[in-house]
Design an enzyme around this catalytic site. Structure first.
Site, PDB file in Angstrom:
ATOM      1  N   GLU A  27     -36.135 -48.538  44.467  1.00 20.81           N
ATOM      2  CA  GLU A  27     -36.890 -48.092  45.632  1.00 20.81           C
ATOM      3  C   GLU A  27     -38.325 -47.713  45.285  1.00 20.81           C
ATOM      4  O   GLU A  27     -39.248 -47.979  46.068  1.00 20.81           O
ATOM      5  CB  GLU A  27     -36.199 -46.886  46.270  1.00 20.81           C
ATOM      6  N   ASP A  28     -38.527 -47.128  44.108  1.00 18.00           N
ATOM      7  CA  ASP A  28     -39.824 -46.509  43.804  1.00 18.00           C
ATOM      8  C   ASP A  28     -40.646 -47.209  42.729  1.00 18.00           C
ATOM      9  O   ASP A  28     -41.776 -46.791  42.467  1.00 18.00           O
ATOM     10  CB  ASP A  28     -39.608 -45.054  43.365  1.00 18.00           C
TER      11      ASP A  28
END
Length: 212
Positions: A96-97
């Site tokens: 996600e990051d």
């Protein structure tokens, strides 16, 4: 199972680390090696992998970001000794990051770990970066049948609560309210009661706090 070797040359060469975070690494390595069937080499490689993936990112507390997934993994260990769940806890934010893809996680760790990471972060979006709104997220979690995902999501919430002091009180109250309204009932629904009391205590303190 034989895991492929890591190639992290394409990840960040700048990593955020402190004496405190390095001490946390050593503590976690010892805990995981003594409590699971993970090897010291596997744990060290995974920590280095997430450290490089998150690079120089710092949390609001001032701590290197990779201390968060380490903290989550440590909390998860209180509920399960399952290797795949622990590895997924360490890796739960990288897709996600960071630039790491779900396909890379599957290549390095296998389908089960990739599946858990996907469920925790993207709910089967197969690496595409899109966000569900709060009601969609909670609806999906309410139908989640995988206890491994439940453990990581709750441990993630608890670690964020434990480190919430660095946030503005307004944000603290929002997160506490969300925890009381959804995460604690969800925890009880899934019969994961280990952390309920601590989450309730932290949230009540926040919700009862007066603005300065």
């Amino acid at each position: 199972m034989q895991f492929k070797r890591y190639h992290t040359d394409d990840l960040s060469n700048k990593v955020a680390e402190t004496d405190k975070s390095l001490a946390q690494e050593q503590e976690l390595i010892g805990l995981l090696v003594s409590s699971t069937t993970l090897t010291e080499q596997k744990v060290k490689e995974t920590i280095q992998f997430i450290k490089k993936a998150h690079g120089s990112v710092i949390r609001k507390s001032g701590d290197p970001y990779y201390t968060h997934p380490m903290g989550v993994a440590k909390i998860v260990l209180e509920a399960t000794k399952d290797d795949d769940t622990i590895l997924a806890a360490l890796l739960h934010d990288v897709v996600e990051d960071t630039t790491v893809t779900l396909e890379q996680i599957e290549l390095l760790y296998g389908m089960e770990v990739a599946y858990i990471v996907d469920m925790v972060t993207h709910y089967n979006t197969y690496g595409f970066r899109w966000k569900l709104d709060k009601s969609d997220n909670q609806n999906i979690l309410n139908h989640c049948k995988d206890i491994r995902v439940v453990h990581i999501k709750l441990a993630d919430r608890l670690h964020n609560l434990r480190t919430i002091a660095a946030r503005k009180l307004e944000d603290q109250k929002r997160i506490a309210k969300d925890t009381m309204e959804f995460y604690i009932p969800w925890s009880k629904k899934n019969n994961v009661l280990t952390w309920v009391s601590e989450m309730e205590n932290i949230c009540n303190q926040i919700l009862n706090a007066d603005p300065l």
